[in-house]
Design a protein around this motif. Structure first.
Motif, PDB file in Angstrom:
ATOM      1  N   ALA A 170     -94.080  39.548 -31.701  1.00  0.00           N
ATOM      2  CA  ALA A 170     -95.131  38.575 -32.015  1.00  0.00           C
ATOM      3  C   ALA A 170     -95.279  37.566 -30.884  1.00  0.00           C
ATOM      4  O   ALA A 170     -96.403  37.242 -30.472  1.00  0.00           O
ATOM      5  CB  ALA A 170     -94.816  37.872 -33.331  1.00  0.00           C
ATOM      6  N   GLU A 225     -87.374  31.586 -25.413  1.00  0.00           N
ATOM      7  CA  GLU A 225     -86.522  32.611 -26.045  1.00  0.00           C
ATOM      8  C   GLU A 225     -85.062  32.172 -25.944  1.00  0.00           C
ATOM      9  O   GLU A 225     -84.587  31.785 -24.882  1.00  0.00           O
ATOM     10  CB  GLU A 225     -86.712  33.968 -25.350  1.00  0.00           C
ATOM     11  CG  GLU A 225     -85.731  35.050 -25.790  1.00  0.00           C
ATOM     12  CD  GLU A 225     -85.701  35.299 -27.299  1.00  0.00           C
ATOM     13  OE1 GLU A 225     -86.774  35.473 -27.907  1.00  0.00           O
ATOM     14  OE2 GLU A 225     -84.588  35.288 -27.875  1.00  0.00           O
ATOM     15  N   ASP A 234     -86.037  41.837 -31.730  1.00  0.00           N
ATOM     16  CA  ASP A 234     -85.341  42.887 -32.481  1.00  0.00           C
ATOM     17  C   ASP A 234     -85.833  44.269 -32.104  1.00  0.00           C
ATOM     18  O   ASP A 234     -85.044  45.201 -31.961  1.00  0.00           O
ATOM     19  CB  ASP A 234     -85.571  42.683 -33.987  1.00  0.00           C
ATOM     20  CG  ASP A 234     -84.588  41.693 -34.566  1.00  0.00           C
ATOM     21  OD1 ASP A 234     -83.923  41.000 -33.773  1.00  0.00           O
ATOM     22  OD2 ASP A 234     -84.487  41.604 -35.799  1.00  0.00           O
ATOM     23  N   LYS A 290     -84.687  54.475 -33.240  1.00  0.00           N
ATOM     24  CA  LYS A 290     -85.436  55.734 -33.096  1.00  0.00           C
ATOM     25  C   LYS A 290     -84.789  56.640 -32.049  1.00  0.00           C
ATOM     26  O   LYS A 290     -84.882  57.873 -32.134  1.00  0.00           O
ATOM     27  CB  LYS A 290     -86.895  55.463 -32.760  1.00  0.00           C
ATOM     28  CG  LYS A 290     -87.778  55.367 -33.976  1.00  0.00           C
ATOM     29  CD  LYS A 290     -87.601  54.122 -34.795  1.00  0.00           C
ATOM     30  CE  LYS A 290     -87.055  54.254 -36.162  1.00  0.00           C
ATOM     31  NZ  LYS A 290     -86.899  52.972 -36.873  1.00  0.00           N
ATOM     32  N   ASP A 325     -92.236  38.480 -38.255  1.00  0.00           N
ATOM     33  CA  ASP A 325     -91.285  38.518 -39.374  1.00  0.00           C
ATOM     34  C   ASP A 325     -91.002  37.147 -39.977  1.00  0.00           C
ATOM     35  O   ASP A 325     -90.578  37.058 -41.121  1.00  0.00           O
ATOM     36  CB  ASP A 325     -89.940  39.111 -38.895  1.00  0.00           C
ATOM     37  CG  ASP A 325     -89.984  40.615 -38.736  1.00  0.00           C
ATOM     38  OD1 ASP A 325     -91.078  41.198 -38.875  1.00  0.00           O
ATOM     39  OD2 ASP A 325     -88.922  41.207 -38.454  1.00  0.00           O
ATOM     40  N   THR A 341     -93.061  45.923 -36.455  1.00  0.00           N
ATOM     41  CA  THR A 341     -93.528  45.597 -35.111  1.00  0.00           C
ATOM     42  C   THR A 341     -95.051  45.593 -35.043  1.00  0.00           C
ATOM     43  O   THR A 341     -95.657  44.702 -34.441  1.00  0.00           O
ATOM     44  CB  THR A 341     -92.937  46.615 -34.115  1.00  0.00           C
ATOM     45  OG1 THR A 341     -91.535  46.380 -34.068  1.00  0.00           O
ATOM     46  CG2 THR A 341     -93.528  46.462 -32.733  1.00  0.00           C
TER      47      THR A 341
HETATM   48  C1  LIG Z   1     -82.827  48.496 -37.272  1.00  0.00           C
HETATM   49  C2  LIG Z   1     -84.284  48.149 -37.323  1.00  0.00           C
HETATM   50  C3  LIG Z   1     -85.221  49.135 -37.135  1.00  0.00           C
HETATM   51  C4  LIG Z   1     -86.566  48.824 -37.154  1.00  0.00           C
HETATM   52  N1  LIG Z   1     -87.460  49.820 -36.986  1.00  0.00           N
HETATM   53  C5  LIG Z   1     -88.780  49.547 -37.027  1.00  0.00           C
HETATM   54  C6  LIG Z   1     -89.726  50.574 -36.827  1.00  0.00           C
HETATM   55  O1  LIG Z   1     -89.379  51.726 -36.650  1.00  0.00           O
HETATM   56  N2  LIG Z   1     -91.029  50.247 -36.829  1.00  0.00           N
HETATM   57  C7  LIG Z   1     -91.454  48.959 -37.028  1.00  0.00           C
HETATM   58  O2  LIG Z   1     -92.657  48.715 -37.024  1.00  0.00           O
HETATM   59  N3  LIG Z   1     -90.571  47.953 -37.222  1.00  0.00           N
HETATM   60  C8  LIG Z   1     -89.246  48.219 -37.226  1.00  0.00           C
HETATM   61  N4  LIG Z   1     -88.343  47.211 -37.391  1.00  0.00           N
HETATM   62  C9  LIG Z   1     -88.847  45.841 -37.596  1.00  0.00           C
HETATM   63  C10 LIG Z   1     -89.222  45.178 -36.262  1.00  0.00           C
HETATM   64  O3  LIG Z   1     -88.140  45.235 -35.373  1.00  0.00           O
HETATM   65  C11 LIG Z   1     -89.638  43.741 -36.508  1.00  0.00           C
HETATM   66  O4  LIG Z   1     -90.627  43.704 -37.498  1.00  0.00           O
HETATM   67  C12 LIG Z   1     -90.185  43.077 -35.254  1.00  0.00           C
HETATM   68  O5  LIG Z   1     -89.196  43.048 -34.256  1.00  0.00           O
HETATM   69  C13 LIG Z   1     -90.641  41.641 -35.576  1.00  0.00           C
HETATM   70  O6  LIG Z   1     -91.020  40.990 -34.399  1.00  0.00           O
HETATM   71  P1  LIG Z   1     -91.016  39.398 -34.343  1.00  0.00           P
HETATM   72  O7  LIG Z   1     -91.590  39.048 -33.017  1.00  0.00           O
HETATM   73  O8  LIG Z   1     -91.628  38.823 -35.541  1.00  0.00           O
HETATM   74  O9  LIG Z   1     -89.483  38.986 -34.429  1.00  0.00           O
HETATM   75  P2  LIG Z   1     -88.233  39.344 -33.502  1.00  0.00           P
HETATM   76  O10 LIG Z   1     -88.380  40.640 -32.840  1.00  0.00           O
HETATM   77  O11 LIG Z   1     -87.045  39.128 -34.378  1.00  0.00           O
HETATM   78  O12 LIG Z   1     -88.242  38.233 -32.364  1.00  0.00           O
HETATM   79  C14 LIG Z   1     -87.954  36.898 -32.641  1.00  0.00           C
HETATM   80  C15 LIG Z   1     -87.383  36.283 -31.379  1.00  0.00           C
HETATM   81  O13 LIG Z   1     -87.288  34.882 -31.564  1.00  0.00           O
HETATM   82  C16 LIG Z   1     -86.107  34.432 -30.943  1.00  0.00           C
HETATM   83  N5  LIG Z   1     -85.766  33.132 -31.517  1.00  0.00           N
HETATM   84  C17 LIG Z   1     -85.377  32.859 -32.782  1.00  0.00           C
HETATM   85  N6  LIG Z   1     -85.174  31.539 -32.929  1.00  0.00           N
HETATM   86  C18 LIG Z   1     -85.436  30.968 -31.732  1.00  0.00           C
HETATM   87  C19 LIG Z   1     -85.402  29.645 -31.239  1.00  0.00           C
HETATM   88  N7  LIG Z   1     -85.049  28.610 -32.007  1.00  0.00           N
HETATM   89  N8  LIG Z   1     -85.733  29.413 -29.952  1.00  0.00           N
HETATM   90  C20 LIG Z   1     -86.095  30.449 -29.149  1.00  0.00           C
HETATM   91  N9  LIG Z   1     -86.141  31.724 -29.564  1.00  0.00           N
HETATM   92  C21 LIG Z   1     -85.823  31.975 -30.834  1.00  0.00           C
HETATM   93  C22 LIG Z   1     -85.106  35.533 -31.256  1.00  0.00           C
HETATM   94  O14 LIG Z   1     -84.009  35.496 -30.370  1.00  0.00           O
HETATM   95  C23 LIG Z   1     -85.973  36.774 -31.069  1.00  0.00           C
HETATM   96  O15 LIG Z   1     -85.923  37.261 -29.761  1.00  0.00           O
HETATM   97  C24 LIG Z   1     -86.988  47.488 -37.365  1.00  0.00           C
HETATM   98  C25 LIG Z   1     -86.042  46.472 -37.535  1.00  0.00           C
HETATM   99  C26 LIG Z   1     -84.709  46.795 -37.533  1.00  0.00           C
HETATM  100  C27 LIG Z   1     -83.708  45.689 -37.717  1.00  0.00           C
END
Ligand SMILES: Cc1cc2nc3c(=O)[nH]c(=O)nc-3n(C[C@H](O)[C@H](O)[C@H](O)COP(=O)(O)OP(=O)(O)OC[C@H]3O[C@@H](n4cnc5c(N)ncnc54)[C@H](O)[C@@H]3O)c2cc1C
Length: 514
Positions: free
Chosen positions: A52, A71, A78, A88, A346, A354
Motif C-alpha cells: 500500500a 519504513e 509483508d 508462493k 491491511d 496485496t
Molecule cells: C504468509 C502470508 C502469505 C500471504 N500471501 C498472500 C497472497 O498470496 N496474495 C495476497 O494477495 N496476499 C497475501 N498475503 C497478504 C499480503 O501480504 C498483505 O495483504 C499485504 O502485504 C498488505 O500490504 P500493506 O502495505 O497493507 O502492509 P505490509 O505489507 O504489512 O506493510 C506495512 C509496512 O509498514 C511498516 N511499518 C509499520 N509500522 C511502521 C511505523 N510506525 N513506521 C514506519 N513503518 C512502519 C512495516 O514495517 C511494513 O513494512 C499474505 C500474507 C502472509 C502473512
C-alpha cells in the motif's frame, strides 16, 4: 487475542545472513542509508513501505507530488519479505515434490521419491525473493523522486510525522502500516517458542513434526507445503470448517485432499496449553466434546489471523480514530477522522491482500491529492488460497446473498467433466457461479481447481465489466483449457432459457422449414 508479543527481528535484520538475504537487505534496507533532509512540506507522507505504501508513494510521485516514505523495517513489507513471495515460492517447490511422487499416475517412472532438500528449497526462495526485491528498493524509490526515510514513524501532530528526530510536514498523509500475526494467548506458548509468518521463512531445517495453529489461508497453505516437504503435520482449527468463510463444498474438498496427503486435521479443537518436556513441545488440546489429547511436536506455526499495526503511531495526537482489532477507522473514501490523513492496506481493510492494498492505495492517491471520490465499496475483490487444489472466490457467497434477501440461481460445473482437467489428472474441484435469480447478472463465484487463482480473473472481469453469464457462454475458450469449465457453467445457464414455450416455437419453425 494477542497477549504474547511475537519475536520481531531487529529492524533491517533478516536471517540467515547469506548472500541472498544480504542482497535483499541491500535493496530494501541498505546499510548506511542516510535519511535525507526533509522538504519544508510534502504533498504526501506515507507511513509504511509495504504494497500500500509503495504504490501510494510511487503513484503520487509519478503524478508530480512531493513525497516522503517512512519504513521502520524492510521496504516491500509483508508481501515481499514474509508473505506472498516466500510462501508462493515454497508452495511451488512443494508442488514439484508432490508431482514427482505422483509421476507413476502419468506413466512416468521418475525413479525418485520426490525427496525434498529443505535447505535448498529455502535457498531458492531467498534467491528469488532477493531477485524480486530490486523493484521495491530504496534506490528505485529515490530515483522516482521519493524521499525515503528509515526509522519508526509516528505522528507528532495533525500535519506532522516524525522519524529519527526529523519532522515531515504534510498536506496529506497515508497510513499504510499493515498488519501482523495475531498470537493467541495460550498458557506456555511463549516459553515453548513458536514461529509466525515473520520467522517461518528464516527456517533452514525442516521441523520433523509441525503443528499448525489455525486453518485460515496461511495455515492451510503452509500445512500442505510442509507436509509435502516431509514434516508430520497436525492442523488445529477451533471452528468446524477450514477456511471459515469459504464455500463449505470447497472447504470439504480441501479437507479430503489434506487427509489423503496424511495431514492430521483436528477441527472443533482448541489449544489449551503448551508445555516443554524431553526437548519437545507438547501441545495440549481439547475438542468441542471435551476430549483431551496431547500432540508432541518440534515446531508450532501460528496462523490464527492478523491484527492491524496501530500501536505507537501517535494516532491520538493526529486525531485519527482506530481500534486494535479493526485498525484505522476510515470512511468509504479511505479518509480517517483527520481529513488530512488517509489509510490503505491491511491496517484498515477487511480484505487483507496485496491486490486490495494496491487498489486501495490508488483510491487514496486520487481522493487525497486530487479531490477524487473513489469508493472502496465499489471494488470487486477476488482472492485465492494457494493450496492444491486452489480455492478462489469473487463477489458474494450463496449464504451472503441469502442473508441479504437476494434470491440466486447457481450454475456449477465439476472439473471432472472438463476434458483438460481430466487429461491433466486434475479433476478435483468445481466452478460455481451465482447469478441473480431469473437473470444472468453474476453476483459471485467460487472455483476449486488446481489453477483456480488464474481462472477466477475471468469472472472478476465479467463482474467489473457488467458482462452477464449468458455472454460468457458465447466467449470462445481455447480447447482444451481448464477455464472451459466457466463457459460450460455459463452454458448451463443458457439452457435454462430454453423454456418449453421457446422449444415449441423452435420446433414449429423447424417443422415448417424441413
Ligand atoms: C504468509 C502470508 C502469505 C500471504 N500471501 C498472500 C497472497 O498470496 N496474495 C495476497 O494477495 N496476499 C497475501 N498475503 C497478504 C499480503 O501480504 C498483505 O495483504 C499485504 O502485504 C498488505 O500490504 P500493506 O502495505 O497493507 O502492509 P505490509 O505489507 O504489512 O506493510 C506495512 C509496512 O509498514 C511498516 N511499518 C509499520 N509500522 C511502521 C511505523 N510506525 N513506521 C514506519 N513503518 C512502519 C512495516 O514495517 C511494513 O513494512 C499474505 C500474507 C502472509 C502473512
Amino acid at each position: 487475542m494477542e497477549a504474547i508479543r511475537k519475536p520481531v527481528p531487529a529492524a533491517g535484520r533478516v536471517f540467515p545472513q547469506d548472500r541472498h538475504n544480504l542482497e535483499l537487505v541491500a535493496n530494501v534496507r541498505p546499510h548506511g542509508w542516510e535519511n535525507p533532509d526533509p522538504a519544508p512540506r510534502y504533498n504526501m507522507v506515507v507511513l509504511g513501505a509495504g504494497t500500500a505504501g509503495l504504490v501510494t508513494a510511487a503513484g503520487s510521485a509519478g503524478l508530480g507530488a512531493r513525497v516522503a516514505l517512512v519504513e521502520r523495517h524492510l521496504m516491500g513489507g509483508d508481501c515481499l519479505n514474509v508473505g506472498c513471495v516466500p510462501s508462493k515460492s515454497l508452495i511451488r517447490s512443494s508442488r514439484v515434490s508432490f508431482d514427482i511422487r505422483s509421476a507413476d499416475r502419468y506413466g512416468v517412472r521418475s525413479g525418485g521419491n520426490g525427496a525434498v532438500d529443505f535447505p535448498a528449497v529455502m535457498e531458492r526462495m531467498r534467491r528469488l525473493r532477493a531477485g524480486i526485491s530490486g523493484h521495491d528498493s530504496a534506490e528505485r524509490f529515490r530515483s522516482l523522486g521519493v524521499d525515503v526515510f528509515f526509522g519508526d514513524g509516528r505522528f507528532a501532530g495533525p500535519d506532522t510525522i516524525e522519524v529519527e528526530g526529523k519532522a515531515l510536514r504534510f498536506s496529506k498523509a497515508v497510513i499504510a502500516t499493515g498488519a501482523r500475526a495475531a498470537v493467541p494467548s495460550v498458557h506456555g506458548l511463549a516459553d515453548a517458542g513458536f514461529v509466525t509468518n515473520e520467522t517461518v521463512f528464516s527456517l533452514t531445517e525442516l521441523p520433523p513434526r509441525l503443528l499448525v495453529f489455525g486453518a485460515g489461508p496461511l495455515g492451510c497453505e503452509l500445512a500442505q507445503a510442509f507436509r509435502r516437504f516431509g514434516s508430520e503435520v497436525t492442523l488445529i482449527e477451533r471452528g468446524p470448517q477450514f477456511l471459515a468463510r469459504e464455500d463449505p463444498d470447497a472447504a470439504a474438498l480441501l479437507h479430503a485432499a489434506f487427509l489423503a496427503e496424511g495431514i492430521e486435521v483436528r477441527l472443533n479443537t482448541a489449544v489449551t496449553s503448551v508445555s516443554v518436556a524431553g526437548g519437545e513441545k507438547r501441545v495440549h488440546l481439547r475438542d468441542n466434546e471435551g476430549s483431551e489429547d496431547t500432540v508432541p511436536v518440534d515446531e508450532i506455526l501460528i496462523g490464527a489471523g492478523r491484527v492491524p499495526n496501530v500501536e505507537g503511531l501517535g494516532l491520538e495526537t493526529a486525531g485519527v480514530r482506530y481500534d486494535a482489532a479493526g485498525g484505522i477507522a476510515v470512511d468509504d473514501f479511505l479518509r480517517s477522522t483527520n481529513p488530512r490523513v488517509y489509510a490503505a492496506g491491511d491496517v484498515c481493510l477487511r480484505h487483507k491482500f496485496t491486490h486490495t492494498a494496491d487498489a486501495a492505495a490508488r483510491i487514496a492517491i486520487q481522493n487525497a491529492l486530487f479531490l477524487g471520490q473513489k469508493k472502496v465499496s465499489a471494488l470487486t475483490v477476488p482472492w485465492c488460497t494457494y493450496t492444491d487444489p486452489e480455492i478462489a472466490h469473487v463477489g458474494m457467497y450463496e449464504r451472503e446473498a441469502r442473508e441479504r434477501g437476494i434470491a440466486v440461481d447457481t450454475f456449477e460445473k465439476k472439473m471432472s467433466g472438463v476434458d483438460r482437467a481430466v487429461v491433466d489428472g486434475e479433476e478435483e474441484g468445481f466452478v460455481k457461479i451465482h447469478v441473480r435469480k431469473g437473470g444472468d447478472k453474476i453476483l459471485g463465484a467460487t472455483i476449486v481447481a488446481r489453477h483456480a487463482g488464474e481462472m477466477i480473473n475471468e469472472i472478476s472481469l465479467a463482474i467489473v465489466g457488467g458482462i452477464g453469464l449468458g455472454a460468457l457462454a458465447n466467449v470462445i475458450h481455447s480447447y482444451p483449457t481448464q477455464a472451459e469449465a466457466i463457459r460450460q457453467a455459463a452454458e448451463a445457464y443458457n439452457r435454462t432459457r430454453l423454456t418449453p414455450f421457446v422449444k415449441k416455437i423452435l420446433g414449429g419453425w423447424l417443422e415448417l422449414t424441413k
